[in-house]
Design a protein around this motif. Sequence first.
Motif: not given
Length: 145
Positions: A121-128
Amino acid sequence: MTGNQFDAEDLTQETFLSIYKNLATFQRDYEKAWVCKIATNKGLDFLKSAKRRSEPKEDTYFEELKDNKASPEEAYLQRESKEYVYAICQSLKSPYKEVATEHFYMEKTAKEIAQESKKGIKTVQTQIYRAKAMIKKMMEGRATK
């Protein structure tokens, strides 16, 4: 008496039309009383009429608005906006392109994207967050041109 300027204008017009039609029975001694009586009767008739009682109430008006579909203009603008968002998302480099498309175009949450792509989830949030910054930079560049 009517609570509405347009209804008052209609009643005024009806009053003077009625005065004109009954000019032959007019008595010159009581002209003000005669005109006032006709206007009063027209107003009372209006208040008693069925059309006055059938005015939509505020809550039903908003319910009807919810049920109506978007106008053709609104539908076109929504479609154009969606296409524009998609084009901007596709102009990014991978992996931001995929994440931005799912988040901004398909309107998925970071949690949904993480579950579907099997990323953290943190990876996706960073990418967003980074995709959003890239889009903002692109938009500022277009605005200055």
